[in-house]
Scaffold this active site. Structure first.
Site, PDB file in Angstrom:
ATOM      1  N   ASP A  93      31.335 -32.901  17.302  1.00 27.00           N
ATOM      2  CA  ASP A  93      31.284 -33.360  18.682  1.00 27.00           C
ATOM      3  C   ASP A  93      32.540 -34.197  18.962  1.00 27.00           C
ATOM      4  O   ASP A  93      33.299 -34.512  18.051  1.00 27.00           O
ATOM      5  CB  ASP A  93      29.992 -34.130  18.961  1.00 27.00           C
ATOM      6  CG  ASP A  93      29.877 -35.352  18.092  1.00 27.00           C
ATOM      7  OD1 ASP A  93      30.853 -35.705  17.423  1.00 27.00           O
ATOM      8  OD2 ASP A  93      28.799 -35.971  18.091  1.00 27.00           O
ATOM      9  N   SER A  94      32.723 -34.550  20.230  1.00 21.36           N
ATOM     10  CA  SER A  94      33.999 -35.152  20.624  1.00 21.36           C
ATOM     11  C   SER A  94      34.088 -36.637  20.324  1.00 21.36           C
ATOM     12  O   SER A  94      35.171 -37.206  20.299  1.00 21.36           O
ATOM     13  CB  SER A  94      34.199 -34.957  22.122  1.00 21.36           C
ATOM     14  OG  SER A  94      33.234 -35.724  22.823  1.00 21.36           O
ATOM     15  N   GLY A  95      32.961 -37.300  20.129  1.00 23.51           N
ATOM     16  CA  GLY A  95      32.961 -38.754  19.941  1.00 23.51           C
ATOM     17  C   GLY A  95      32.651 -39.497  21.230  1.00 23.51           C
ATOM     18  O   GLY A  95      32.373 -40.681  21.217  1.00 23.51           O
ATOM     19  N   GLY A  96      32.690 -38.780  22.362  1.00 29.72           N
ATOM     20  CA  GLY A  96      32.457 -39.424  23.659  1.00 29.72           C
ATOM     21  C   GLY A  96      31.087 -40.070  23.760  1.00 29.72           C
ATOM     22  O   GLY A  96      30.934 -41.198  24.222  1.00 29.72           O
ATOM     23  N   ASP A 158      34.019 -35.809  26.980  1.00 30.52           N
ATOM     24  CA  ASP A 158      33.338 -36.058  28.253  1.00 30.52           C
ATOM     25  C   ASP A 158      32.869 -37.499  28.288  1.00 30.52           C
ATOM     26  O   ASP A 158      32.881 -38.185  27.268  1.00 30.52           O
ATOM     27  CB  ASP A 158      32.131 -35.126  28.426  1.00 30.52           C
ATOM     28  CG  ASP A 158      31.053 -35.358  27.374  1.00 30.52           C
ATOM     29  OD1 ASP A 158      31.380 -35.895  26.291  1.00 30.52           O
ATOM     30  OD2 ASP A 158      29.891 -35.008  27.622  1.00 30.52           O
ATOM     31  N   GLN A 208      27.983 -31.540  32.502  1.00 26.05           N
ATOM     32  CA  GLN A 208      27.330 -32.810  32.847  1.00 26.05           C
ATOM     33  C   GLN A 208      26.554 -32.622  34.155  1.00 26.05           C
ATOM     34  O   GLN A 208      26.609 -31.563  34.753  1.00 26.05           O
ATOM     35  CB  GLN A 208      28.378 -33.906  33.007  1.00 26.05           C
ATOM     36  CG  GLN A 208      28.965 -34.375  31.688  1.00 26.05           C
ATOM     37  CD  GLN A 208      27.930 -35.023  30.780  1.00 26.05           C
ATOM     38  OE1 GLN A 208      26.941 -35.589  31.246  1.00 26.05           O
ATOM     39  NE2 GLN A 208      28.141 -34.923  29.478  1.00 26.05           N
ATOM     40  N   ASP A 286      21.743 -29.048  18.313  1.00 25.82           N
ATOM     41  CA  ASP A 286      21.673 -29.982  17.199  1.00 25.82           C
ATOM     42  C   ASP A 286      20.687 -31.070  17.569  1.00 25.82           C
ATOM     43  O   ASP A 286      20.359 -31.252  18.741  1.00 25.82           O
ATOM     44  CB  ASP A 286      23.055 -30.592  16.920  1.00 25.82           C
ATOM     45  CG  ASP A 286      23.535 -31.416  18.094  1.00 25.82           C
ATOM     46  OD1 ASP A 286      23.309 -32.644  18.079  1.00 25.82           O
ATOM     47  OD2 ASP A 286      24.127 -30.857  19.042  1.00 25.82           O
ATOM     48  N   CYS A 333       4.301 -23.565   5.141  1.00 25.47           N
ATOM     49  CA  CYS A 333       5.735 -23.758   4.883  1.00 25.47           C
ATOM     50  C   CYS A 333       6.135 -23.263   3.495  1.00 25.47           C
ATOM     51  O   CYS A 333       5.414 -23.481   2.517  1.00 25.47           O
ATOM     52  CB  CYS A 333       6.064 -25.243   5.034  1.00 25.47           C
ATOM     53  SG  CYS A 333       7.809 -25.599   4.817  1.00 25.47           S
ATOM     54  N   CYS A 335       9.125 -24.115   2.063  1.00 26.20           N
ATOM     55  CA  CYS A 335      10.285 -24.894   1.621  1.00 26.20           C
ATOM     56  C   CYS A 335      10.107 -25.357   0.178  1.00 26.20           C
ATOM     57  O   CYS A 335       9.001 -25.317  -0.380  1.00 26.20           O
ATOM     58  CB  CYS A 335      10.529 -26.087   2.551  1.00 26.20           C
ATOM     59  SG  CYS A 335       9.513 -27.535   2.213  1.00 26.20           S
ATOM     60  N   CYS A 338       7.349 -28.061  -0.141  1.00 28.16           N
ATOM     61  CA  CYS A 338       5.958 -27.598  -0.036  1.00 28.16           C
ATOM     62  C   CYS A 338       5.564 -26.693  -1.202  1.00 28.16           C
ATOM     63  O   CYS A 338       4.394 -26.617  -1.555  1.00 28.16           O
ATOM     64  CB  CYS A 338       5.739 -26.892   1.303  1.00 28.16           C
ATOM     65  SG  CYS A 338       5.770 -28.061   2.680  1.00 28.16           S
ATOM     66  N   HIS A 364      12.005 -30.556   3.981  1.00 29.86           N
ATOM     67  CA  HIS A 364      10.891 -29.939   4.709  1.00 29.86           C
ATOM     68  C   HIS A 364      11.181 -29.832   6.208  1.00 29.86           C
ATOM     69  O   HIS A 364      11.014 -28.762   6.806  1.00 29.86           O
ATOM     70  CB  HIS A 364       9.583 -30.708   4.484  1.00 29.86           C
ATOM     71  CG  HIS A 364       8.503 -30.267   5.415  1.00 29.86           C
ATOM     72  ND1 HIS A 364       7.775 -29.120   5.209  1.00 29.86           N
ATOM     73  CD2 HIS A 364       8.083 -30.782   6.610  1.00 29.86           C
ATOM     74  CE1 HIS A 364       6.938 -28.955   6.225  1.00 29.86           C
ATOM     75  NE2 HIS A 364       7.100 -29.945   7.084  1.00 29.86           N
TER      76      HIS A 364
HETATM   77 ZN   LIG Z   1       7.784 -27.610   3.697  1.00 31.37          ZN
END
Ligand SMILES: [Zn+2]
Length: 398
Positions: A93-96, A158, A208, A286, A333, A335, A338, A364
């Protein structure tokens, strides 16, 4: 140019779509989730852990990496991906956003000083949260930092609008954003034309406008007319309440082009927020809270485990009721956590503040989000997206 977005399937009844983003470091099958590696690390996890949890792409934070370890250090490693030994696609990301919001909070909290970052048309002046040194972030500097961090996808600078700002201040932020994005685009073009090493970076323009339909549409038009390879949507209206996020996205869903991906910055609202965003054309997003919640014991569960809108599809593993529980976090799940560990053991690790607990819960939550996106993509391709949405959300509130 090694960047493209290709539609695989568009849902008939909504704006949901499945696609493929191609980057110099591999493909991202969308809709997709990007875990946040703020300081070139998803807290507690190795890059192998991320891969095993089906992660396709990671997002790092330009502001944090610029301050520490510094741009030169990361440049010498060839970018933040080789630095953290991540071989797949990346975003910065830009840091803005950090300068506008996080810094103010940190500064006030840690030093008791009501000293805000100063914003002029030239750039954002701020003080390092590490050593108090003064810095300025301009579109040019942000592009140079992100060029050195070498992610596949980078963001224009931005100034996010805010509900806390006055009408006047928001208007200024909006106008400034258009100006800064235009400057970001020019500098990015120059940097790309001079490029000798490394690979193409795709610059995303950020829409925006909060929930203001007219501004959102005007901003999208500006981004498309300028020729940014990708589109992002930001500010706090994307961050928390799925109904507000839906309102912001409704303004632009009809106008999204088929050949450019839409990234929602910091998309919140849990699985409900994800379904509502995908319904409105979001391809990638994200969210730092997925991993932040894991560290505090808030773990995502499927409808089969009792996950629903009412409990935000999560349980609190620190609750006393999980003490001694031999079952996995989720029966659904697959993962690493789990497959191998019980709720009772993870409860013990977190209440005892053992670092292993954070690693297991983070694995998880990331696996859950990635798996949710795989299920949504499959449903879009098989023409049953709304069916899946209804199964998860029940009668949709939005
Ligand atoms: Zn899991």
């Amino acid at each position: 140019m090694d960047f493209s977005f290709k539609l695989v399937k568009k849902d008939q009844k909504t704006h949901a779509r499945a696609g493929t983003i191609s980057t110099p470091h591999g493909k991202i099958e969308t809709p997709a989730f990007s875990p946040v590696a703020t300081k070139a690390s998803v807290k507690g996890l190795t890059s192998e852990d991320l891969k095993e949890a089906n992660t396709q792409v990671v997002l790092a934070n330009a502001y944090h990496l610029y301050l520490r370890p510094g741009v030169e250090t990361i440049e010498n490693f060839g970018g933040f991906a080789p630095f953290m030994k991540w071989e797949g696609p990346t975003i910065t990301d830009s840091g803005g956003y950090q300068v506008s919001f996080l810094w103010q909070k940190t500064r006030k909290k840690e030093q008791g000083i009501r000293n805000k970052a100063r914003v002029t048309d030239f750039g954002m002046y701020f003080y390092s949260h590490i050593d108090g040194s003064e810095h300025v972030l301009t579109p040019k500097i942000s592009m140079e930092i992100q060029h050195a961090l070498a992610a596949d996808i980078i963001m224009a600078l931005d100034q996010p609008m805010s509900q806390r700002f006055s009408r006047e201040k928001n208007k200024d932020a909006y106008i400034r954003t258009l100006k800064w994005e235009e400057e970001s685009f020019k500098v990015w073009k120059e940097l790309e034309s001079k490029r000798k090493n490394g690979s193409f970076q795709a610059l995303f323009g950020i829409i925006q406008g909060q929930t203001d339909k007219k501004l959102r549409r005007e901003c999208l038009k500006f981004i498309l007319d300028t020729g940014f390879p990708g589109i992002a949507i930001g500010d706090e209206s994307i961050g928390a309440d799925p109904r507000i996020t839906a309102k912001s996205l409704d303004a632009i869903s009809h106008f999204l082009p088929d050949d450019k991906p839409l990234h929602a910055l910091g998309l919140g609202g849990g699985p409900e927020g994800v379904f509502e965003a995908v319904t409105r054309g979001v391809d990638i997003f994200d969210n730092a809270s997925v991993t932040r919640m894991a560290r505090t014991g808030l773990l995502f569960i499927y409808p089969e485990d009792g996950g629903k809108v009412g409990n935000k599809f999560r349980l609190n593993i620190k609750s006393g009721r999980f003490k001694g529980d031999r079952k996995p976090i989720s029966k659904k799940c697959l993962c690493y956590t789990c497959k191998n560990y019980s709720r009772g053991y993870i409860h013990h690790l977190l209440v005892s503040e053992e670092p292993l607990g954070v690693r297991l819960t983070t694995i998880h939550n990331i696996h859950f989000y990635n798996d949710l996106m795989i299920r949504i993509r499959k449903a879009i391709i098989e023409d049953r997206f709304l069916e899946l949405k209804k199964y998860w959300l029940g009668r949709s509130r939005v």
